[in-house]
Write a protein that holds these residues in place. Structure first.
Motif, PDB file in Angstrom:
ATOM      1  N   ALA A 177     -28.202 -31.343 -10.501  1.00 20.64           N
ATOM      2  CA  ALA A 177     -26.750 -31.168 -10.365  1.00 20.64           C
ATOM      3  C   ALA A 177     -26.029 -31.637 -11.623  1.00 20.64           C
ATOM      4  N   GLU A 178     -26.461 -32.749 -12.179  1.00 18.20           N
ATOM      5  CA  GLU A 178     -25.840 -33.254 -13.409  1.00 18.20           C
ATOM      6  C   GLU A 178     -26.034 -32.275 -14.562  1.00 18.20           C
ATOM      7  N   ARG A 179     -27.215 -31.704 -14.665  1.00 12.53           N
ATOM      8  CA  ARG A 179     -27.462 -30.748 -15.745  1.00 12.53           C
ATOM      9  C   ARG A 179     -26.543 -29.523 -15.616  1.00 12.53           C
ATOM     10  N   LEU A 180     -26.362 -29.043 -14.391  1.00 10.35           N
ATOM     11  CA  LEU A 180     -25.522 -27.865 -14.179  1.00 10.35           C
ATOM     12  C   LEU A 180     -24.058 -28.166 -14.502  1.00 10.35           C
ATOM     13  N   PHE A 181     -23.542 -29.285 -14.016  1.00 10.76           N
ATOM     14  CA  PHE A 181     -22.145 -29.625 -14.302  1.00 10.76           C
ATOM     15  C   PHE A 181     -21.938 -29.901 -15.795  1.00 10.76           C
ATOM     16  N   ALA A 182     -22.948 -30.428 -16.463  1.00 10.07           N
ATOM     17  CA  ALA A 182     -22.832 -30.677 -17.902  1.00 10.07           C
ATOM     18  C   ALA A 182     -22.671 -29.363 -18.661  1.00 10.07           C
ATOM     19  N   ILE A 183     -23.432 -28.332 -18.257  1.00  5.52           N
ATOM     20  CA  ILE A 183     -23.288 -27.018 -18.892  1.00  5.52           C
ATOM     21  C   ILE A 183     -21.875 -26.495 -18.701  1.00  5.52           C
ATOM     22  N   ALA A 184     -21.370 -26.579 -17.478  1.00  4.81           N
ATOM     23  CA  ALA A 184     -20.020 -26.072 -17.190  1.00  4.81           C
ATOM     24  C   ALA A 184     -18.969 -26.841 -17.971  1.00  4.81           C
ATOM     25  N   ARG A 185     -19.108 -28.162 -18.028  1.00  5.24           N
ATOM     26  CA  ARG A 185     -18.125 -28.979 -18.742  1.00  5.24           C
ATOM     27  C   ARG A 185     -18.116 -28.648 -20.234  1.00  5.24           C
ATOM     28  N   GLN A 186     -19.297 -28.534 -20.814  1.00  4.00           N
ATOM     29  CA  GLN A 186     -19.397 -28.246 -22.245  1.00  4.00           C
ATOM     30  C   GLN A 186     -18.893 -26.845 -22.587  1.00  4.00           C
ATOM     31  N   SER A 187     -18.983 -25.930 -21.619  1.00  6.43           N
ATOM     32  CA  SER A 187     -18.570 -24.543 -21.854  1.00  6.43           C
ATOM     33  C   SER A 187     -17.156 -24.247 -21.365  1.00  6.43           C
ATOM     34  N   GLY A 188     -16.520 -25.223 -20.741  1.00  5.67           N
ATOM     35  CA  GLY A 188     -15.173 -25.009 -20.228  1.00  5.67           C
ATOM     36  C   GLY A 188     -15.131 -24.035 -19.071  1.00  5.67           C
ATOM     37  N   THR A 189     -16.168 -24.039 -18.225  1.00  7.98           N
ATOM     38  CA  THR A 189     -16.241 -23.114 -17.096  1.00  7.98           C
ATOM     39  C   THR A 189     -15.796 -23.807 -15.814  1.00  7.98           C
ATOM     40  N   PRO A 190     -14.669 -23.383 -15.226  1.00 13.39           N
ATOM     41  CA  PRO A 190     -14.259 -23.963 -13.936  1.00 13.39           C
ATOM     42  C   PRO A 190     -15.283 -23.594 -12.871  1.00 13.39           C
ATOM     43  N   CYS A 191     -15.739 -24.580 -12.097  1.00 12.60           N
ATOM     44  CA  CYS A 191     -16.767 -24.298 -11.092  1.00 12.60           C
ATOM     45  C   CYS A 191     -16.735 -25.343 -10.000  1.00 12.60           C
ATOM     46  N   TYR A 192     -17.318 -24.993  -8.880  1.00 10.59           N
ATOM     47  CA  TYR A 192     -17.557 -25.961  -7.818  1.00 10.59           C
ATOM     48  C   TYR A 192     -18.563 -25.384  -6.845  1.00 10.59           C
ATOM     49  N   SER A 193     -18.995 -26.237  -5.906  1.00  7.83           N
ATOM     50  CA  SER A 193     -19.906 -25.825  -4.853  1.00  7.83           C
ATOM     51  C   SER A 193     -19.552 -26.613  -3.602  1.00  7.83           C
ATOM     52  N   THR A 194     -19.811 -26.048  -2.438  1.00  7.21           N
ATOM     53  CA  THR A 194     -19.505 -26.754  -1.202  1.00  7.21           C
ATOM     54  C   THR A 194     -20.198 -26.092  -0.022  1.00  7.21           C
ATOM     55  N   SER A 195     -20.286 -26.833   1.065  1.00  8.02           N
ATOM     56  CA  SER A 195     -20.580 -26.245   2.366  1.00  8.02           C
ATOM     57  C   SER A 195     -19.264 -25.828   2.983  1.00  8.02           C
ATOM     58  N   ALA A 196     -19.277 -24.724   3.720  1.00  2.41           N
ATOM     59  CA  ALA A 196     -18.070 -24.277   4.397  1.00  2.41           C
ATOM     60  C   ALA A 196     -17.560 -25.302   5.401  1.00  2.41           C
ATOM     61  N   LEU A 197     -18.442 -26.181   5.892  1.00  3.26           N
ATOM     62  CA  LEU A 197     -18.049 -27.192   6.889  1.00  3.26           C
ATOM     63  C   LEU A 197     -16.996 -28.149   6.355  1.00  3.26           C
ATOM     64  N   ARG A 198     -16.914 -28.304   5.038  1.00  2.00           N
ATOM     65  CA  ARG A 198     -15.875 -29.168   4.460  1.00  2.00           C
ATOM     66  C   ARG A 198     -14.480 -28.754   4.928  1.00  2.00           C
ATOM     67  N   PHE A 199     -14.304 -27.457   5.173  1.00  2.00           N
ATOM     68  CA  PHE A 199     -12.972 -26.942   5.456  1.00  2.00           C
ATOM     69  C   PHE A 199     -12.694 -26.749   6.944  1.00  2.00           C
ATOM     70  N   ALA A 200     -13.544 -27.276   7.808  1.00  2.00           N
ATOM     71  CA  ALA A 200     -13.293 -27.199   9.248  1.00  2.00           C
ATOM     72  C   ALA A 200     -11.972 -27.884   9.572  1.00  2.00           C
ATOM     73  N   ALA A 201     -11.164 -27.238  10.386  1.00  2.00           N
ATOM     74  CA  ALA A 201      -9.836 -27.752  10.714  1.00  2.00           C
ATOM     75  C   ALA A 201      -9.890 -29.133  11.352  1.00  2.00           C
TER      76      ALA A 201
END
Length: 291
Positions: free
Chosen positions: A117-141
């Motif tokens: 996970a750290e390696r993936l976020f490091a690539i995005a940060r260095q490249s200026g790529t907005p990104c995220y990941s989640t389970s849909a359960l985070r958004f349960a009402a």
């Protein structure tokens, strides 16, 4: 209209089948899946059924399937890396999307462990790529009005195996606890397992997976009393609305530090499964990747 490109391990799976129509409906047609790439054709077969019957949306996209990831990234305005049941493929499938600078969502589970996970976020940060990941359960009402500073403990139940499905419990559990995990302990039995999580502030939580099936149930201990939650809201619809908002605005509403903590607990849990009843330390993310 903005176009979305799918990048998947194999396209004939439930998320790839349903997301295109859901995104189109939720965005009022402003977002549309227009391109797709699958590394392999399929990992499954269905006796007595043609794949066109099982996954009709995949076959509707046949004319839009590209031969390479590069082609999808070049043609699309936004990107979605799927492979929801094969998170070990994300590091390979994300290399080009996370260097593109284009808004990229990575389907659950983000990574096998904290290091990946750290390696993936490091690539995005260095490249200026907005990104995220989640389970849909985070958004349960059912979770929306719970404040982490009021939570003293959490106990979750859910269906199926820890490897693939624990993220659906870890996402709300870590969101509700709002603290840094310290160590985990694995206990198991026949078609059941439980993971105890102790946090650095002294609070504890548990999650349990039932191979025979279970609703998503959370017992939240609050300073004002307990709340027993059975998730019945349409959390996938809420997730798709948030996904569309991200593509339209670029706003990342799932903190990377929480995703890193979730992957750290998951990775530690898989290690703890080898030594049931023994505490296993949860590694902490590097400061730079926790931003």
């Amino acid at each position: 209209m903005q176009t979305i490109g799918f990048i998947d391990y194999f396209l004939d799976e439930w998320h790839a089948n349903n997301y295109p129509e859901w995104i189109k409906q939720a965005s009022g047609g402003e977002l549309q899946v227009a391109y797709a790439y699958g590394k392999i054709d399929s990992s499954v077969s269905f006796e007595g059924m043609a794949l066109s019957q099982v996954y009709p949306a995949y076959y509707q996209m046949i004319d839009l399937v590209c031969g390479t990831q590069e082609e999808v990234v070049e043609k699309s305005d936004c990107l979605l890396v799927l492979s929801p049941d094969n998170c070990e493929m994300h590091e390979e499938l994300c290399q080009i999307p996370l260097r593109s600078g284009k808004r990229t969502y990575v389907d659950k589970t983000f990574a096998p462990d904290l290091a990946a996970a750290e390696r993936l976020f490091a690539i995005a940060r260095q490249s200026g790529t907005p990104c995220y990941s989640t389970s849909a359960l985070r958004f349960a009402a059912e979770y929306r009005d719970i404040r982490p500073d009021e939570v003293t403990a959490v106990s979750c139940w859910g269906p199926n195996d820890f490897d693939t499905y624990s993220v659906h419990q870890l996402e709300p559990l870590m969101m509700l606890m709002g603290a840094e995990p310290a160590r985990v302990m694995w206990l198991d039995g026949e078609k059941w397992m439980s993971l105890a999580v102790q946090f650095r502030d002294g609070r504890c939580a548990t999650l349990s997976c039932f191979a025979g099936g279970s609703p998503f149930v959370t017992n939240v201990s609050l300073r004002s009393g307990n709340r027993l939650i059975t998730v019945e809201s349409d959390f996938f619809a809420a997730f798709i609305e948030e996904l569309c908002r991200f593509y339209q605005t670029g706003e990342v509403r799932v903190p990377h530090r929480e995703t890193l903590a979730i992957m750290a607990v998951r990775g530690a849990g898989l290690l703890a499964a080898k030594t049931p009843g023994v505490w296993v330390d949860v590694p902490s993310p590097a400061a730079a990747t926790a931003l």
